[in-house]
Design a protein around this motif. Structure first.
Motif: not given
Length: 657
Positions: A42-49, A67-72, A78-80, A333-338
């Motif tokens: 993952s790049k940064d923020w990401e949303l998964n439905i 689910a919502l994830s964040k990479k730094f 990661y939380a779902r 599964n749908l993943n979106f770059a936030l």
């Protein structure tokens, strides 16, 4: 209860199937079931439905997970929320005949994974460690009859006992990348379990009775291998120590900066028949903004077989999403770059400042780097890197340096160049400035950046190299042109009877006598060689040292097309000195027109390569042009010719243009 130890389930089966591999996408294409270590691209923020449709329930589509994830930096969170990860069983337990009717009493079992959390840390490009926490809710209820008798009849009432047995499950995992196309992983199942019982009936006997309905919490280990023989082919294998496994493969191809992948996986479980209990084909489309994954879980066993409560009590289940009671289903599964932050392909290890910044020498920094950075390619592919920098005191915008190619996992030195904006050249005071260094690969968003302090000198600062005095000549050339033109115009009558051949020589003499006669020698105000006046400043204060006066007269001569060069005297253990060498425009055969002393001139080529007569002039002698010429020529032949100064590099001639 004896059959419990024979219960096995493939817990690492994933709704994404085998599509989540090393190279497939920059999105997270796996779940906590398949990836306890949380390794991802993952790049940064990401949303998964995620949605799920059970095929035997036609038209029923449920939200499975959110689910919502964040990479730094090197951390990943990661939380779902899992409203759809739920399974409910209703069994008929007892039957009673009352008159002509039969009353059935039910046992209801409900399982739900409510939340899931994950964290991982990337120690290096080879090692990643992570853990996950998951919260499960379990509720069990049982109906039973209660009999009441009166004088004429017996009344049967239905009552219910309920109990909740919720628990937290914690697991850890580690992944290792020995090669760029091979990843090994090791993770736990049910390493840590914390139970929380709620019995509203305070019935310990009922609590014990329902223990056999709990999700099984046997501790196991998952071994994983992910291998990519080519860029777009991937094989993934996961083996659980309870003798279950899943194996899958997928391949992909690029279309217009997007990736389309197809794959299929098959899994084996000891409590399901046949040997291969099911298959899961999958298709994925990914681009920079979103990813879509569609998978179909097809069980090969007979799901219509009737199962009793006693059988369930004997066998139980270990996984909500995959057990012998599950039906065929489709997962979307749908993943979106936030955010649009690029995955870093390169990293700056360090930047070394090579020199201070001298604004007057702006021309130098176009071809000579002022800093060098050491960068590393973080990927297994060759990348092209665009270095750039920004110094607010001298730049109006980010300045890009030439593109550099870096091999996989290689480390290279990258030069940084700069361009000083014209309006920012005239800096009056020296200052320490922060320089932003960037490296960019795919888009305009930097992969990495770093700040370094650098000394910005003022406009009069000089690094002591005579070659760089030419910048002071050029930057004031318009002023010098106008001044020289004005002086020569005033002396036009004195040139009417002059031989055209020596007109340039006469112009040199007139300009010298007009400008230098009112000058005086003034030492550098800081008693150093790092301050040089511009011609207009020297004319204004009517004085300067050898550097200032040489720059001033060179600029005036160059302003009317007379070629000049600096003579740099740098004898050992002595203070250096600068004077001027001027092109008279005369051919060697014409030298006798100005002197019969062949030690008063020097033959060298002009800018076009033609041999012409050059004369040295000492700029700190103000009495007359002849005196300055005589003194300079004597010194030049003694130091440069007789003492072999030119050969020994103790005397150097530096052309202004």
């Amino acid at each position: 209860m004896l059959g419990i130890n024979q219960i096995y389930a493939q817990q690492s089966l994933d709704s994404f199937s085998s599509i989540g591999n090393l190279k497939n996408s920059n999105f997270r294409l796996n779940s906590l079931e398949a990836n306890t270590t949380n390794y991802n691209n993952s790049k940064d923020w990401e949303l998964n439905i995620s949605t799920k449709s059970i095929l035997k329930q036609t038209g029923n589509v449920n939200l499975n997970t959110f689910a919502l994830s964040k990479k730094f930096n090197k951390h990943y969170l990661y939380a779902r929320f899992s409203p759809g990860m739920i399974q409910e069983f209703v069994f008929g337990s007892d039957e009673f005949t009352v008159g002509d009717s039969v009353q059935t009493y039910k046992t209801n079992l409900k399982y739900n994974e409510k939340y899931g959390f994950g964290y991982s840390f990337n120690f290096s490009k080879e090692f990643t460690f992570g853990f996950s926490l998951r919260y499960f809710q379990q509720s069990f209820s049982e109906e039973f009859p209660t009999f009441f008798s009166n004088d004429t009849s017996t009344i049967i009432q239905t009552q219910k006992k309920e109990i909740s047995k919720n628990f937290w499950r914690g697991d850890i995992g580690i992944s290792y990348l020995p090669y760029s196309n091979l990843r090994l992983s090791l993770s736990s199942i049910n390493l840590f379990v914390n139970n929380d019982y709620e019995n509203d009936n305070n019935d310990s006997e009922f609590e014990i009775k329902t223990n056999s309905f709990n999700l099984k919490q046997n501790k196991d280990v998952v071994l994983g291998i992910n291998y990519s023989p080519t860029k777009y082919i991937n094989v993934d294998v996961k083996y659980e120590t309870n003798n279950s496994f899943v194996i899958g493969s997928n391949f992909g191809f690029e279309v217009s900066n997007s990736l389309i992948s197809f794959g299929i996986s098959a899994f084996h479980e000891k409590d399901q028949t046949p040997f291969i209990a099911g298959i899961q084909p999958v298709i994925n489309y990914s681009n920079e903004l979103f990813s879509v994954t569609l998978s179909y879980l097809k069980y090969l066993s007979n799901k219509n077989e009737f199962k009793t409560l006693n059988k369930f009590r004997e066998l139980g289940i270990r996984s909500i999403s995959n057990n012998s009671y599950n039906s065929d289903n489709i997962n979307l599964n749908l993943n979106f770059a936030l955010s649009f932050k690029n995955q870093a392909l390169v990293k700056i290890l360090e930047v070394k400042i090579l020199d201070e910044i001298y604004p007057t020498q702006s021309e130098n920094y176009i071809s000579k780097p002022f800093a060098v950075g050491k960068i590393v390619n973080l990927t297994d592919e060759k990348v092209s890197v665009k270095p750039s920098s920004f110094i607010s005191e001298i730049n109006n915008e980010r300045i890009y340096s030439p593109i550099v190619s870096v091999d996989p996992y290689d480390t290279v030195d990258v030069p940084f160049f700069t361009i000083i904006s014209d309006e920012l050249v005239g800096i009056e005071k020296r200052k320490i400035a922060q320089t932003n260094f960037y490296v960019t690969t795919i888009s305009d968003v930097p992969d990495d950046e770093i700040k370094k302090p650098i000394l910005i000198n003022n406009k009069n600062s000089w690094d002591g190299k005579v070659n760089n005095l030419r910048h002071f000549v050029k930057l004031d050339i318009d002023y010098s042109h106008n001044l020289a033109k004005e002086i020569l115009q005033k002396n036009k009558n004195n040139l009417t009877e002059t031989n055209d051949t020596i007109e340039q020589f006469e112009n040199i003499k007139i300009l010298f006598n007009s400008i230098l006669k009112n000058m005086s020698y003034v030492s550098d105000r800081r008693s150093t060689s790092d301050h040089v006046q511009f011609p207009n400043e020297t004319i204004k204060i009517k004085g300067g040292d050898c550097d200032d006066l040489s720059v001033c007269f060179s600029s005036i001569l160059e302003g009317v097309g007379i070629q000049t060069a600096f003579i740099d005297y740098k004898p050992n253990n002595k203070i250096g000195h600068v004077c001027l060498l001027v092109n008279t425009g005369l051919a060697p055969s014409e030298a006798k027109l100005i002197t019969i002393n062949d030690r008063k001139y020097f033959t060298r080529k002009n800018v076009t390569g033609k041999e012409e007569i050059w004369i040295p002039i000492e700029m700190t002698i103000f009495t007359s042009f002849e005196d300055a010429w005589n003194f300079a020529s004597t010194q030049f032949y003694k130091e440069a010719i007789d003492n072999f100064g030119l050969t020994k590099k103790q005397v150097e001639i530096v052309d202004v243009y």
